[in-house]
Write an enzyme that holds these catalytic residues in place. Structure first.
Site, PDB file in Angstrom:
ATOM      1  N   LYS A 227       5.304   7.945 -62.139  1.00 52.71           N
ATOM      2  CA  LYS A 227       3.929   8.050 -62.624  1.00 52.71           C
ATOM      3  C   LYS A 227       3.569   9.527 -62.613  1.00 52.71           C
ATOM      4  O   LYS A 227       3.854  10.228 -61.643  1.00 52.71           O
ATOM      5  CB  LYS A 227       2.983   7.263 -61.725  1.00 52.71           C
ATOM      6  CG  LYS A 227       1.520   7.423 -62.109  1.00 52.71           C
ATOM      7  CD  LYS A 227       0.632   6.431 -61.375  1.00 52.71           C
ATOM      8  CE  LYS A 227      -0.839   6.692 -61.763  1.00 52.71           C
ATOM      9  NZ  LYS A 227      -1.705   5.594 -61.335  1.00 52.71           N
TER      10      LYS A 227
ATOM     11  N   ARG B 234       6.083   2.069 -49.389  1.00 48.23           N
ATOM     12  CA  ARG B 234       5.232   2.540 -50.476  1.00 48.23           C
ATOM     13  C   ARG B 234       6.054   3.427 -51.412  1.00 48.23           C
ATOM     14  O   ARG B 234       7.056   2.979 -51.945  1.00 48.23           O
ATOM     15  CB  ARG B 234       4.013   3.261 -49.873  1.00 48.23           C
ATOM     16  CG  ARG B 234       2.991   3.728 -50.889  1.00 48.23           C
ATOM     17  CD  ARG B 234       2.324   2.589 -51.662  1.00 48.23           C
ATOM     18  NE  ARG B 234       1.182   3.109 -52.430  1.00 48.23           N
ATOM     19  CZ  ARG B 234       0.419   2.390 -53.225  1.00 48.23           C
ATOM     20  NH1 ARG B 234       0.624   1.100 -53.363  1.00 48.23           N
ATOM     21  NH2 ARG B 234      -0.579   2.934 -53.877  1.00 48.23           N
TER      22      ARG B 234
ATOM     23  N   ARG C 189       6.012   3.122 -61.857  1.00 47.43           N
ATOM     24  CA  ARG C 189       5.876   4.461 -61.298  1.00 47.43           C
ATOM     25  C   ARG C 189       7.220   5.166 -61.140  1.00 47.43           C
ATOM     26  O   ARG C 189       7.514   5.713 -60.079  1.00 47.43           O
ATOM     27  CB  ARG C 189       5.211   4.390 -59.927  1.00 47.43           C
ATOM     28  CG  ARG C 189       3.787   3.928 -59.988  1.00 47.43           C
ATOM     29  CD  ARG C 189       3.112   4.109 -58.655  1.00 47.43           C
ATOM     30  NE  ARG C 189       1.694   3.830 -58.758  1.00 47.43           N
ATOM     31  CZ  ARG C 189       0.841   3.947 -57.750  1.00 47.43           C
ATOM     32  NH1 ARG C 189       1.265   4.323 -56.571  1.00 47.43           N
ATOM     33  NH2 ARG C 189      -0.433   3.683 -57.926  1.00 47.43           N
TER      34      ARG C 189
ATOM     35  N   ASP D  51       5.804   6.257 -46.858  1.00 46.95           N
ATOM     36  CA  ASP D  51       6.377   6.981 -47.991  1.00 46.95           C
ATOM     37  C   ASP D  51       7.598   7.749 -47.495  1.00 46.95           C
ATOM     38  O   ASP D  51       7.564   8.327 -46.418  1.00 46.95           O
ATOM     39  CB  ASP D  51       5.369   8.013 -48.544  1.00 46.95           C
ATOM     40  CG  ASP D  51       4.053   7.367 -48.988  1.00 46.95           C
ATOM     41  OD1 ASP D  51       4.100   6.368 -49.717  1.00 46.95           O
ATOM     42  OD2 ASP D  51       2.991   7.877 -48.582  1.00 46.95           O
TER      43      ASP D  51
END
Ligand SMILES: *[C@@H]1O[C@H](CO)[C@@H](O)[C@H](O)[C@H]1NC(C)=O
Ligand SMILES: *[C@@H]1O[C@H](CO)[C@@H](O)[C@H](O)[C@H]1NC(C)=O
Ligand SMILES: *[C@@H]1O[C@H](CO)[C@@H](O)[C@H](O)[C@H]1NC(C)=O
Length: 383
Positions: A268, A205, A265, A183
C-alpha cells in the site's frame, strides 16, 4: 569477497581477537554488497568491531545504545514469553472460522473501524510481539549463514534515527493469529535505512510499515515477504497486511524482492511516498498487490507477477507508471524503462509520468529486464 567467506573470516577473528590481526587483515565490514537506490551510501555500524549478542537482553542493548555497532547474529533470539502475556478483548470482522485472523481491540480499533463485527471477549497474546526492538542510529545487524532468527519481536526505527543496515535476518512469529499482534519492521521518522536479504513470516500486522513520520531514504532489497499463514484476514491462507508505505517524505527503493501469498497491501502506498518498485517477483496473490492512495507516486519497472489477480487495486487515487520497455524514463533516469511481465495475472497499467521528475538528482536503482528476475538468491540464508 563473497559474504560467506567474509563472515567466516569475521567469526574466526572474533574467536581469536580482532586486535591480534595485522591491521591490513582486520575486517572492516561484514556486510554483503552495498545498497542501491535511495539509501545508497548507507554504512550502518561501519568499521566498529563486530559484537555477537548471546541473549535477548544483549541484543536489545546493542541495538539501542548510542555506539555505532556491527551486530552479528549467530543464533536464534526467542522473545516469546520475555515480557509475559497480555489479555484483552477484540473482534472477528472476517468470521470465526479457524483460518481467519482475529483483531485485538488496540486503541479501540474494533470499536472505531469494525463496529458491526462480532466481539471477542478474551484474547491472550504474547506481549513481546506487540512492539519491536528499538534500533538506534549507526547500526549494522547481520545474520551469520541461516542462523540469525529473531522470533516473537520486530525491529523499530523511529524518532529520527539514521544510517542503519539490517541484512540476512529472519523475523518471525509475531502473534500471527491476531491483527495488531505486531509489525516485523517499522520505520517512522528515519533516514538512510537498508533492509536486505531479510525474511519476514507469520506476522500479526504489517510485515513492513513506514509510518506517518518522514522515512526519507529507504532501500528494501532481495528480501522475502512470506505471507503464508494459518490465520488470515481473508481466511484463505494468505496474509493481507504486507507492506504499508506512507509518511510525509518517504523515498523507497523496493528492488529484487520476493513477495508471495499476500492478499493486500503488497504494497500500500500513500502519504507523500515516492516508490521505485523494480525487479520484484510477486507470486500467488489472490487479492491485490499495489494499493495506491492520493499522494503515492509509483514507478514500477521490470517486475514479474505470476498468479496475481489484481497487481493494482482498482479505484487507485495515487499515481502509477507501469513502464513499458520504452524511452519514457530516459529524460530523468538516463536509460529506458524496463517493462513488467504479467503471467496469469490481472492488468497492471498506469500512465502518470509527470512525477518522474521527482527522481531527478537522486540515487536511482538500475533495472534489469523482467526476463532476468530470479529469486534463487533472494531472502534469508542465501548469501
Ligand atoms: C499451518 O498448520 C499446519 C498444521 O499444523 C502446519 O503443518 C503448517 O506448517 C502451518 N502453515 C504455516 C504457514 O505455518
Ligand atoms: C520488455 O522486454 C522483456 C525482455 O524482452 C520482455 O520479457 C517483456 O515482456 C517486455 N515488456 C513489455 C511491457 O513490453
Ligand atoms: C507462469 O505461471 C504459471 C502458473 O500459472 C507457472 O507454472 C509458470 O512457471 C509461470 N511462468 C513464469 C515465467 O513465471
Amino acid at each position: 569477497m563473497k559474504f560467506s567467506s567474509s563472515i567466516a573470516f569475521v567469526a574466526a577473528a572474533l574467536l581469536s581477537s580482532v586486535s591480534a590481526l595485522p591491521s591490513s587483515l582486520q575486517p572492516r565490514a561484514v556486510v554483503y554488497g552495498a545498497a542501491e537506490g535511495f539509501a545508497k551510501g548507507v554504512t550502518g555500524g561501519g568499521s566498529a568491531s563486530p559484537v555477537t549478542p548471546r541473549t535477548t537482553d544483549e541484543l536489545i542493548k546493542y541495538l539501542g545504545d548510542s555506539s555505532p555497532r556491527v551486530i552479528v547474529l549467530d543464533r536464534e533470539f526467542d522473545f516469546t514469553g520475555t515480557e509475559g502475556t497480555e489479555v484483552g478483548s477484540g473482534c472477528s470482522p472476517w468470521g470465526t472460522a479457524s483460518g481467519c485472523q482475529i483483531a485485538i481491540n488496540k486503541n479501540g480499533w474494533c470499536d472505531n473501524y469494525q463496529p458491526n463485527a462480532p466481539k471477542v471477549s478474551r484474547i491472550s497474546y504474547d506481549k513481546a510481539g506487540v512492539l519491536g526492538i528499538t534500533v538506534a542510529s549507526d547500526k549494522t545487524l547481520v545474520g551469520l549463514g541461516s542462523k540469525g532468527v529473531i522470533k516473537g519481536k520486530g525491529l523499530r526505527m523511529v524518532n529520527g534515527v539514521k544510517n542503519i543496515i539490517i541484512q540476512n535476518v529472519h523475523i518471525t512469529n509475531l502473534n500471527p493469529q491476531f491483527v495488531w499482534g505486531g509489525d516485523a519492521i517499522t520505520i517512522d521518522g528515519a533516514d538512510m535505512v537498508w533492509i536486505d536479504h531479510v525474511k519476514t513470516s507469520l506476522i500479526g500486522r504489517q510485515h513492513i510499515v513506514l509510518g506517518n513520520g518522514p522515512s526519507n531514504r529507504v532501500t528494501i532489497s532481495n528480501s522475502e515477504i512470506d505471507g503464508r499463514t494459518n490465520w488470515s484476514a481473508t481466511c484463505d491462507g494468505n496474509h493481507y497486511w504486507g507492506m504499508y508505505f506512507t509518511g510525509s517524505n518517504d523515498m523507497v527503493t523496493l528492488k529484487g524482492n520476493f513477495i508471495h501469498h499476500t492478499t493486500g497491501r503488497s504494497p500500500k502506498v500513500a502519504g507523500n511516498t515516492l516508490l521505485h518498485a523494480v525487479n520484484n517477483y510477486f507470486i500467488s496473490s489472490p487479492g491485490h498487490n499495489f494499493e495506491i492512495s492520493a499522494g503515492g507516486k509509483v514507478l514500477a519497472e521490470g517486475n514479474v507477477f505470476t498468479d496475481a489477480s489484481a497487481p493494482v487495486e482498482s479505484g487507485m487515487t495515487g499515481q502509477l507508471f507501469t513502464a513499458d520497455n520504452g524511452s519514457a524514463c530516459r529524460a530523468v533516469l538516463g536509460r529506458n524503462c524496463a517493462g513488467n511481465t504479467l503471467n496469469n495475472s490481472g492488468a497492471f497499467r498506469g500512465s502518470s509520468t509527470d512525477f518522474l521528475q521527482n527522481f531527478a538528482g537522486k540515487n536511482i536503482a538500475s533495472a534489469s529486464s523482467s526476463s532476468q528476475v530470479d529469486v534463487t538468491h533472494v531472502g534469508f540464508g542465501r548469501i
